[in-house]
Design a protein around this motif. Structure first.
Motif: not given
Length: 323
Positions: A18-19, A62-71, A91-95, A100-106
């Motif tokens: 969903t996210w 944004l484009d190419n959004v992916s979220v991966t689970l561990t632990n 996630a990314s965006r082409t301008v 341009n790409q950003v990564r995140f974790g939590g």
């Protein structure tokens, strides 16, 4: 895997789908009509429709959004389900022709009651611990403090803390697990406790005679010394997350000792040029079971260096002698 465990883990997967904007049609039915989402990056939202809308639109530009689970951890008693996981995404965006790409974790923790045959989530807590790359793409987010740490004037963003540890919410797990899952869950408890600076929980992860090579601290022997050293090591890095993938569990013939091989996931590089899953290091974890059938760590060894799943068969799975 029993049906309730499958449902709880599937709820975590549905949350990520969903996210990232790839929700299946029935994903919202896993949420209670009055579900409450408490997040560090977007604040608090209540109600199934509002929560679903916020998640689905969080990366709308944004484009190419992916979220991966561990632990992933799931625990249950007579009144509570709790399921938690670490996550990392991109996630990314082409301008103007520039990518341009950003990564995140939590960390995500979801809770449900046990009066349903299928868990229906009533509370979602989501903490963003770190970001990297083009952070400006995360429009409207309250970004984590990162290296600067918390300062006066910063809003409180401890959405997830030691109070939310699944092992505190459900101290006695009624979900039956075998030895292999028990060994894996013990390492996940170690990672959570270290990353959340919950040193009361951390102290339950080791046997009294534990020892190991703790990079970059070196060889340490004894539960008390390990805990003191790791506390001093952990505190300067509040965004730390130990993403780990169980690669092999070897229960010894006596059924009271085991070796666990954990691949250390580096969120910025999870696959090689050929598409194989790769890990930036691996842990060799020795464990022993006490008279109450509880597993604890008796040996920990961190081995840097990239490896793929093809390399796992060559890793020594014998318990160290004279440790």
């Amino acid at each position: 895997m029993n049906s309730s465990f499958h449902s709880s883990v599937q709820s975590l997967i549905s949350f990520c789908e969903t996210w990232s904007g790839n929700a299946c049609s029935d994903s919202s039915h896993r949420l209670d009509p009055s579900v409450r989402l408490v997040s560090s990056h977007r604040g608090t939202v209540s109600g199934r429709e509002n929560v679903t809308t916020l998640l689905q639109n969080d990366f709308a530009d944004l484009d190419n959004v992916s979220v991966t689970l561990t632990n992933t951890v799931e625990r249950r008693n007579d009144k509570d389900y709790v399921a938690s996981a670490y996550l990392h995404g991109q996630a990314s965006r082409t301008v103007s022709g520039r990518h341009n790409q950003v990564r995140f974790g939590g960390t995500v923790v979801m809770r449900a009651g046990t009066d349903e045959c299928q868990p229906v989530i009533h509370t979602l807590n989501l903490q963003i611990n770190w970001t990297s790359g083009a952070r400006q793409l995360l429009s409207g987010w309250q970004l984590p403090a990162e290296e600067s740490g918390w300062h006066q004037g910063f809003p409180p963003v401890a959405i997830i803390s030691e109070l939310d540890a699944p092992w505190h919410i459900v101290p006695e797990n009624h979900r039956a697990t075998g030895d292999e899952q028990g060994v894996i869950d013990t390492w996940y408890r170690y990672a959570w406790a270290l990353d959340q600076a919950d040193f009361t929980l951390f102290s339950t992860c080791f046997s009294e005679n534990a020892a190991g090579n703790f990079t970059p601290l070196g060889y340490i022997s004894g539960r008390r010394n390990i805990i003191a050293a790791m506390k001093a090591f952990r505190l300067p890095w509040p965004w730390m997350q130990h993403y780990g993938e169980p690669l092999k569990v070897c229960i010894q013939p006596d059924r009271h000792s085991a070796i666990l091989i954990i691949g250390r996931i580096i969120a910025e590089r999870t696959h090689d040029s050929g598409g194989r899953e790769i890990y930036g290091a691996h842990y060799r974890i020795g464990m022993e079971k006490d008279s109450h059938n509880r597993w604890s760590i008796c040996w920990s060894e961190y081995n840097p260096g990239w490896l793929s799943t093809d390399d796992v068969s060559g890793i020594d799975t014998a318990l160290p002698r004279n440790r």
